[in-house]
Design an enzyme around this catalytic site. Structure first.
Site, PDB file in Angstrom:
ATOM      1  N   TYR A 469       0.840  -1.201   0.000  1.00 19.12           N
ATOM      2  CA  TYR A 469       0.000   0.000   0.000  1.00 19.12           C
ATOM      3  C   TYR A 469       0.876   1.253   0.000  1.00 19.12           C
ATOM      4  O   TYR A 469       0.945   1.972  -0.958  1.00 19.12           O
ATOM      5  CB  TYR A 469      -0.966  -0.016   1.180  1.00 19.12           C
ATOM      6  CG  TYR A 469      -1.994   1.095   1.110  1.00 19.12           C
ATOM      7  CD1 TYR A 469      -3.102   0.969   0.281  1.00 19.12           C
ATOM      8  CD2 TYR A 469      -1.851   2.268   1.846  1.00 19.12           C
ATOM      9  CE1 TYR A 469      -4.039   1.996   0.176  1.00 19.12           C
ATOM     10  CE2 TYR A 469      -2.784   3.292   1.755  1.00 19.12           C
ATOM     11  CZ  TYR A 469      -3.872   3.148   0.917  1.00 19.12           C
ATOM     12  OH  TYR A 469      -4.804   4.154   0.810  1.00 19.12           O
ATOM     13  N   SER A 549      -6.355   0.780  -4.573  1.00 19.36           N
ATOM     14  CA  SER A 549      -6.484   2.214  -4.329  1.00 19.36           C
ATOM     15  C   SER A 549      -5.110   2.873  -4.445  1.00 19.36           C
ATOM     16  O   SER A 549      -4.505   2.828  -5.516  1.00 19.36           O
ATOM     17  CB  SER A 549      -7.130   2.451  -2.967  1.00 19.36           C
ATOM     18  OG  SER A 549      -7.607   3.759  -2.844  1.00 19.36           O
ATOM     19  N   ASP A 633     -17.530   3.056  -8.285  1.00 19.33           N
ATOM     20  CA  ASP A 633     -16.491   3.549  -7.385  1.00 19.33           C
ATOM     21  C   ASP A 633     -16.446   5.075  -7.483  1.00 19.33           C
ATOM     22  O   ASP A 633     -15.992   5.630  -8.479  1.00 19.33           O
ATOM     23  CB  ASP A 633     -15.127   2.957  -7.769  1.00 19.33           C
ATOM     24  CG  ASP A 633     -14.056   3.248  -6.730  1.00 19.33           C
ATOM     25  OD1 ASP A 633     -14.266   4.156  -5.897  1.00 19.33           O
ATOM     26  OD2 ASP A 633     -13.023   2.564  -6.741  1.00 19.33           O
ATOM     27  N   HIS A 668     -15.895   1.060  -4.203  1.00 19.66           N
ATOM     28  CA  HIS A 668     -14.465   1.017  -3.898  1.00 19.66           C
ATOM     29  C   HIS A 668     -14.080  -0.227  -3.102  1.00 19.66           C
ATOM     30  O   HIS A 668     -12.902  -0.521  -2.948  1.00 19.66           O
ATOM     31  CB  HIS A 668     -14.086   2.285  -3.117  1.00 19.66           C
ATOM     32  CG  HIS A 668     -12.622   2.572  -3.099  1.00 19.66           C
ATOM     33  ND1 HIS A 668     -11.879   2.777  -4.245  1.00 19.66           N
ATOM     34  CD2 HIS A 668     -11.749   2.691  -2.070  1.00 19.66           C
ATOM     35  CE1 HIS A 668     -10.626   3.010  -3.914  1.00 19.66           C
ATOM     36  NE2 HIS A 668     -10.515   2.972  -2.603  1.00 19.66           N
TER      37      HIS A 668
END
Length: 700
Positions: A469, A549, A633, A668
């Site tokens: 991430y 993301s 999303d 999302h």
């Protein structure tokens, strides 16, 4: 492998056998500081156009035709369903005369809220599976009034961040009034039994799924009045313009606390004494230089958690009459490790991350450490929390190989007992999960957890997923995943590095992966992959990278910078167009981490230098890529993924497939039905293994 299977494998893995939909190119050009930047797929940003809808359908047809030919796709789905199918129950919590808990009987699309009174029979309180036929309407937030007699809950339709709030009599479950609509990025915080505070934006012009929203407002809804009459509390003028605003009431109903932010990092802070009629807003902080919130109060004594002059966070106290920082007193001082704080049972609980692993300490209201809470081993805990009068608090413990176990903690005795063990049919004894440290490009030591079957042979041929991430101060701490358990069962390796940009080592670690330091995050991820290869866990032919993301951006950047490093790339709901991300929905709030192309020529050049959409080059052999996104999303709009997939399909030189899987009527990620989640993981794992040359599943 049979001859037929071999032929199928050969046909499907050759991109020459794939005919991608034609994606129209326009002559759209933007100018940044005199530099012309083409944006030929700008038209895909229009999520409401018939042409975009037709493109989505055509892409899905190609993608699912490919996936359907993977011989073990159905076997993966069946194994995921089997392992997923066990009863899951959350920690109990008391409201009024009832004890409530969330429960899923196994494969229900959404968790059901149950309750029981005393030793009576449990009954269903709210069943989100009845909210829609296909399970795509989910329960987001459930909050009870002070005495537990009234409940307000928000729902998301199709995965959207926009919410509706319903208000019901908690005893009879009767709906009391018309639902509140057009609510977004909001909590629900009750003031007694009279009403509650919530936040939202004005409904945008154009598409509510992609149009910019940047002035958040806090409202007070008094029960029985129309939403149009709700009082605007904060955010209604230019002076109070914030992208994110939240309001919450202290447990004793004494203070309203208002937090405002212009980005995802840093907030100002105000309080209002609700015991005094027409009391003014009193500023606690008037800048955005820290992340600070009120966690508790004793009368007018406030307890604040802050990273102001304390990058790893601390707790301070101050009197509400003079709450400015110059009057703060340390209550639990900063340490070398990052603090997460909670309260309950008349105590404070300080959870510290030590190399991304949890340690928890209990403190009294004088700041005296009472004890360290003994944990079952290295892993992650949800900090004990509850109401002040609770004598038993609950927390969960997990790591990458251990399904979550709920513990009941006696606050006075300091004893933890197992309240509920996981019913997952997975034996952690057969697996190993260990922490290693590798060296990034600039010499920084970065931790990584690697999990795999015991007895793994370090021969460089183990299918490996490297997950990352690296942003927004988010910490990746060890947690069990049913889907990842299936990957481990199949002999796969699962590795998670704690990249810079995250919060594992406090604000300094976060800032080291932001703006003009963002390349550090990609370098860390690349170094993690190189470590796994050097140590023999895997090789480039068996390595996949995955992230969602901001993690989707990570995958997009790394696969365009180092396409030779990995065999498979799995970017999910990624931020792929770094020159325009801030023009959609609440994207402008991400500027703390990214910067924007307009702020300076240096920032523009830096963003353009790694933006995935702008760094796909003709004549390059890119890894087999399965981009995943969703048509609803409205956090990271799907146009990011649409444009990236179009660029890859146009410029891919090699034989590896470059596909995009677009979930319909989904957002999302939050609230995604279990059925859709299982199907998606079957496709992701199937695509990954198939493009690594795996012809049959182990044991099949």
């Amino acid at each position: 492998m049979s001859t037929a299977e071999a032929e199928t494998h050969s046909a499907v893995t050759e991109s020459s056998a794939l005919i991608y939909p034609q994606t129209r190119k326009d002559d759209v050009v933007d100018s940044y500081f005199g530099t012309q930047v083409a944006d030929p797929y700008r038209w895909l940003e229009d999520d409401r156009s018939e042409e975009t809808e037709a493109w989505v359908k055509a892409q899905n047809q190609v993608t699912f035709s490919y996936l359907e030919q993977i011989p073990y796709r159905d076997s993966l789905k069946e194994r995921l369903e089997t392992l997923w199918n066990y009863e899951k129950v959350g920690s109990p919590f008391k409201e009024g005369g009832y004890t409530y808990f969330y429960r899923n009987d196994g494969l229900q699309n959404q968790y059901v809220v149950w309750r029981k009174k005393g030793d009576g029979e449990a009954e269903v309180f709210l069943d989100p599976n009845t909210f829609s036929v296909d399970g795509t309407t989910s329960l987001s937030t459930l909050k009870f009034s002070k005495d537990g007699s009234i409940a307000a809950y928000s729902v998301s339709e199709g995965g959207s961040d926009w919410r509706k709030i319903y208000i019901i009599d908690a005893e009879t479950k009767e709906v009391l009034e018309e639902p509140l609509v057009d609510v977004k990025f909001s909590g629900i915080s009750w003031k007694g039994n009279e009403g509650f505070y919530y936040s939202s934006y004005d409904k945008p012009e154009g598409s509510e799924l992609s149009a910019k929203t940047d002035q958040h407002k806090l409202y007070y809804h008094k029960l029985g009045q129309a939403q149009a009459e709700d009082a605007l509390v904060f955010g209604g003028n230019d002076e109070q313009k914030r992208r994110y605003v939240s309001g919450y009431v202290t447990e004793d109903d004494r203070y309203l606390v208002i937090s405002g932010s212009v980005s995802t990092s840093g907030n100002d802070l105000f309080i209002r004494d609700l015991s005094v009629a027409d009391a003014p807003l009193v500023p606690v902080l008037t800048d955005f230089d820290s992340d600070t919130y009120v966690i508790e109060n004793q009368g007018s004594k406030l307890f604040l958690v802050t990273n102001r002059d304390a990058p790893n966070k601390k707790i301070v106290t101050v009197d509400a009459a003079k709450p400015a920082p110059e009057n703060w007193q340390d209550f639990i001082p900063e340490t070398d490790n990052v603090l997460t704080a909670s309260t309950g049972g008349g105590y404070f609980f300080a959870e510290y991350m030590v190399d991304a692993l949890s340690r928890v300490y209990q403190y009294d209201y004088n700041g005296k450490r009472v004890r360290e809470i003994a944990l079952p081993g290295p892993g992650s805990v949800s900090s004990p929390s509850g109401k002040r009068e609770d004598k038993t608090l609950y927390y969960s413990f997990t790591n990458y190989k251990t399904p979550s176990t709920i513990f009941a903690f006696d606050v006075e005795k300091g004893v933890s007992d197992i309240y509920r063990e996981s019913g997952a049919k997975f034996d952690p004894a057969g697996y190993e999960s260990k922490q290693v440290f590798f060296t990034s490009k600039d010499g920084t030591k970065v931790p990584m957890m690697i999990t795999y079957k015991k007895g793994l042979e370090l021969n460089g041929k183990n299918p490996t997923i490297l997950y990352g991430y690296g942003g927004f101060n988010v910490s990746l701490t060890p947690s069990f995943s049913i889907a990842n358990a299936v990957w481990l069962e199949l002999g796969g390796v699962y590795a998670v590095p704690n990249l810079r940009g995250g919060g594992e080592y406090g604000k300094r670690w976060h800032n080291a992966g932001t703006k003009l330091q963002k390349q550090n995050v990609f370098d860390d991820f690349i170094a993690a992959g190189e470590y796994l290869i050097e140590q023999g866990y895997t090789s480039s032919d068996y390595l996949a990278i995955r992230g969602g993301s901001n993690g989707g951006l990570l995958v997009g950047a790394v696969m365009t910078q180092r396409p030779d490093l990995v065999k498979v790339a799995l970017p999910a709901v990624g931020v792929m167009d770094m020159l325009r991300y801030h023009t959609f929905t609440a994207g402008a709030g991400w500027a703390y981490d990214y910067g924007t192309a307009e702020q300076s020529e240096e920032m523009f050049e830096y963003l353009k230098g790694y933006s995935p959409v702008h760094n796909v080059k003709t004549g390059v052999n890119y890894p087999a890529t399965l981009v995943t996104t969703a048509d609803h999303d409205d956090r990271v709009v799907p146009a990011h993924s649409f444009k990236f997939a179009a660029e890859l399909q146009d410029k891919q030189q090699g034989v590896a497939p470059t596909l995009i899987r677009i979930e319909t009527n989904a957002g999302h990620g939050a609230g995604t039905p279990v059925s859709k989640t299982i199907e998606q993981y079957a496709d992701i794992f199937g695509f990954t293994l198939f493009n690594m040359g795996v012809t049959e599943l182990p044991g099949s």
